[in-house]
Motif scaffolding. Sequence first.
Motif, PDB file in Angstrom:
ATOM      1  N   LYS A  74     -14.423 -32.469  -6.369  1.00 64.62           N
ATOM      2  CA  LYS A  74     -13.105 -31.896  -6.120  1.00 64.62           C
ATOM      3  C   LYS A  74     -12.103 -33.027  -6.310  1.00 64.62           C
ATOM      4  CE  LYS A  74     -12.682 -29.642  -2.301  1.00 64.62           C
ATOM      5  NZ  LYS A  74     -12.443 -29.235  -0.901  1.00 64.62           N
ATOM      6  N   THR A  75     -11.034 -32.766  -7.058  1.00 69.52           N
ATOM      7  CA  THR A  75     -10.046 -33.804  -7.321  1.00 69.52           C
ATOM      8  C   THR A  75      -8.698 -33.173  -7.632  1.00 69.52           C
ATOM      9  OG1 THR A  75      -9.658 -35.843  -8.571  1.00 69.52           O
ATOM     10  CG2 THR A  75     -10.489 -33.959  -9.810  1.00 69.52           C
ATOM     11  N   GLU A  76      -7.678 -33.965  -7.636  1.00 71.87           N
ATOM     12  CA  GLU A  76      -6.337 -33.523  -8.040  1.00 71.87           C
ATOM     13  C   GLU A  76      -6.155 -33.882  -9.515  1.00 71.87           C
ATOM     14  OE1 GLU A  76      -1.869 -33.059  -6.609  1.00 71.87           O
ATOM     15  OE2 GLU A  76      -3.600 -33.160  -5.296  1.00 71.87           O
ATOM     16  N   ILE A  77      -5.675 -32.922 -10.302  1.00 76.03           N
ATOM     17  CA  ILE A  77      -5.466 -33.161 -11.730  1.00 76.03           C
ATOM     18  C   ILE A  77      -4.144 -32.566 -12.179  1.00 76.03           C
ATOM     19  CG2 ILE A  77      -7.935 -33.196 -12.271  1.00 76.03           C
ATOM     20  CD1 ILE A  77      -7.595 -30.392 -13.488  1.00 76.03           C
ATOM     21  N   GLU A  78      -3.740 -32.951 -13.370  1.00 78.88           N
ATOM     22  CA  GLU A  78      -2.546 -32.402 -13.995  1.00 78.88           C
ATOM     23  C   GLU A  78      -2.792 -30.927 -14.340  1.00 78.88           C
ATOM     24  OE1 GLU A  78      -0.232 -32.925 -18.238  1.00 78.88           O
ATOM     25  OE2 GLU A  78      -1.465 -34.551 -17.500  1.00 78.88           O
ATOM     26  N   LEU A  79      -1.802 -30.088 -14.111  1.00 80.00           N
ATOM     27  CA  LEU A  79      -1.918 -28.667 -14.442  1.00 80.00           C
ATOM     28  C   LEU A  79      -1.625 -28.501 -15.928  1.00 80.00           C
ATOM     29  CD1 LEU A  79      -2.484 -25.859 -13.354  1.00 80.00           C
ATOM     30  CD2 LEU A  79      -0.065 -25.638 -12.807  1.00 80.00           C
ATOM     31  N   ASN A  80      -2.641 -28.745 -16.737  1.00 79.35           N
ATOM     32  CA  ASN A  80      -2.527 -28.734 -18.193  1.00 79.35           C
ATOM     33  C   ASN A  80      -3.722 -27.981 -18.753  1.00 79.35           C
ATOM     34  OD1 ASN A  80      -3.401 -29.853 -20.871  1.00 79.35           O
ATOM     35  ND2 ASN A  80      -1.420 -30.870 -20.718  1.00 79.35           N
ATOM     36  N   THR A  81      -3.483 -26.895 -19.472  1.00 76.84           N
ATOM     37  CA  THR A  81      -4.546 -26.038 -19.976  1.00 76.84           C
ATOM     38  C   THR A  81      -5.570 -26.809 -20.800  1.00 76.84           C
ATOM     39  OG1 THR A  81      -3.066 -24.125 -20.023  1.00 76.84           O
ATOM     40  CG2 THR A  81      -5.059 -23.984 -21.355  1.00 76.84           C
ATOM     41  N   ASN A  82      -5.122 -27.581 -21.760  1.00 79.87           N
ATOM     42  CA  ASN A  82      -6.058 -28.290 -22.633  1.00 79.87           C
ATOM     43  C   ASN A  82      -6.907 -29.294 -21.866  1.00 79.87           C
ATOM     44  OD1 ASN A  82      -5.241 -26.881 -24.912  1.00 79.87           O
ATOM     45  ND2 ASN A  82      -3.652 -28.363 -25.393  1.00 79.87           N
ATOM     46  N   TYR A  83      -6.297 -30.013 -20.944  1.00 80.15           N
ATOM     47  CA  TYR A  83      -7.039 -30.987 -20.156  1.00 80.15           C
ATOM     48  C   TYR A  83      -8.080 -30.299 -19.274  1.00 80.15           C
ATOM     49  CZ  TYR A  83      -8.074 -34.733 -16.880  1.00 80.15           C
ATOM     50  OH  TYR A  83      -8.706 -35.653 -16.097  1.00 80.15           O
ATOM     51  N   ILE A  84      -7.703 -29.216 -18.619  1.00 77.48           N
ATOM     52  CA  ILE A  84      -8.630 -28.497 -17.742  1.00 77.48           C
ATOM     53  C   ILE A  84      -9.785 -27.907 -18.557  1.00 77.48           C
ATOM     54  CG2 ILE A  84      -8.883 -26.531 -16.176  1.00 77.48           C
ATOM     55  CD1 ILE A  84      -5.989 -27.162 -15.228  1.00 77.48           C
ATOM     56  N   LYS A  85      -9.492 -27.347 -19.730  1.00 76.08           N
ATOM     57  CA  LYS A  85     -10.561 -26.828 -20.604  1.00 76.08           C
ATOM     58  C   LYS A  85     -11.512 -27.948 -21.021  1.00 76.08           C
ATOM     59  CE  LYS A  85      -8.345 -22.951 -22.973  1.00 76.08           C
ATOM     60  NZ  LYS A  85      -7.899 -22.477 -24.307  1.00 76.08           N
ATOM     61  N   HIS A  86     -10.953 -29.081 -21.418  1.00 80.95           N
ATOM     62  CA  HIS A  86     -11.776 -30.210 -21.858  1.00 80.95           C
ATOM     63  C   HIS A  86     -12.654 -30.720 -20.717  1.00 80.95           C
ATOM     64  CE1 HIS A  86     -13.017 -33.868 -23.852  1.00 80.95           C
ATOM     65  NE2 HIS A  86     -12.573 -34.541 -22.798  1.00 80.95           N
ATOM     66  N   LEU A  87     -12.057 -30.911 -19.555  1.00 80.91           N
ATOM     67  CA  LEU A  87     -12.794 -31.408 -18.403  1.00 80.91           C
ATOM     68  C   LEU A  87     -13.912 -30.445 -18.011  1.00 80.91           C
ATOM     69  CD1 LEU A  87     -12.633 -33.866 -16.531  1.00 80.91           C
ATOM     70  CD2 LEU A  87     -11.250 -32.482 -14.987  1.00 80.91           C
ATOM     71  N   THR A  88     -13.599 -29.165 -17.968  1.00 84.26           N
ATOM     72  CA  THR A  88     -14.609 -28.160 -17.633  1.00 84.26           C
ATOM     73  C   THR A  88     -15.748 -28.195 -18.644  1.00 84.26           C
ATOM     74  OG1 THR A  88     -12.959 -26.727 -16.585  1.00 84.26           O
ATOM     75  CG2 THR A  88     -15.016 -25.691 -17.283  1.00 84.26           C
TER      76      THR A  88
END
Length: 100
Positions: free
Chosen positions: A65-79
């Motif tokens: 669990k972490t805090e991240i930037e609310l950015n679609t591409n970043y969240i997709k990549h990380l996932t």
Amino acid sequence: MNRIATLVGSLRKAYPEIESCKFELIFSFPTEEAAKEYFRKTYHWEHHDGMIKYQLNGECFSGFKTEIELNTNYIKHLTGCYVDLASETQGSLHRWKLWI
């Protein structure tokens, strides 16, 4: 992955001032050894301070669990990266959460 874009878009529309969010990924593993291997592989990544490990009803779970930037591409990549890594150690996605 399209659901991620929809969710992030909805959050951005409802809360335009929000720049970051909490992000949680938890994977289930068939054995404790597999969960430990996943934990070992991911511990050196930047989320090690929010790592999660537990067992419930004989099933092993590991993630972060972490805090991240609310950015679609970043969240997709990380996932995608974490899902691929978990599949290498027989893990499957148990929980994916974003919250503000």
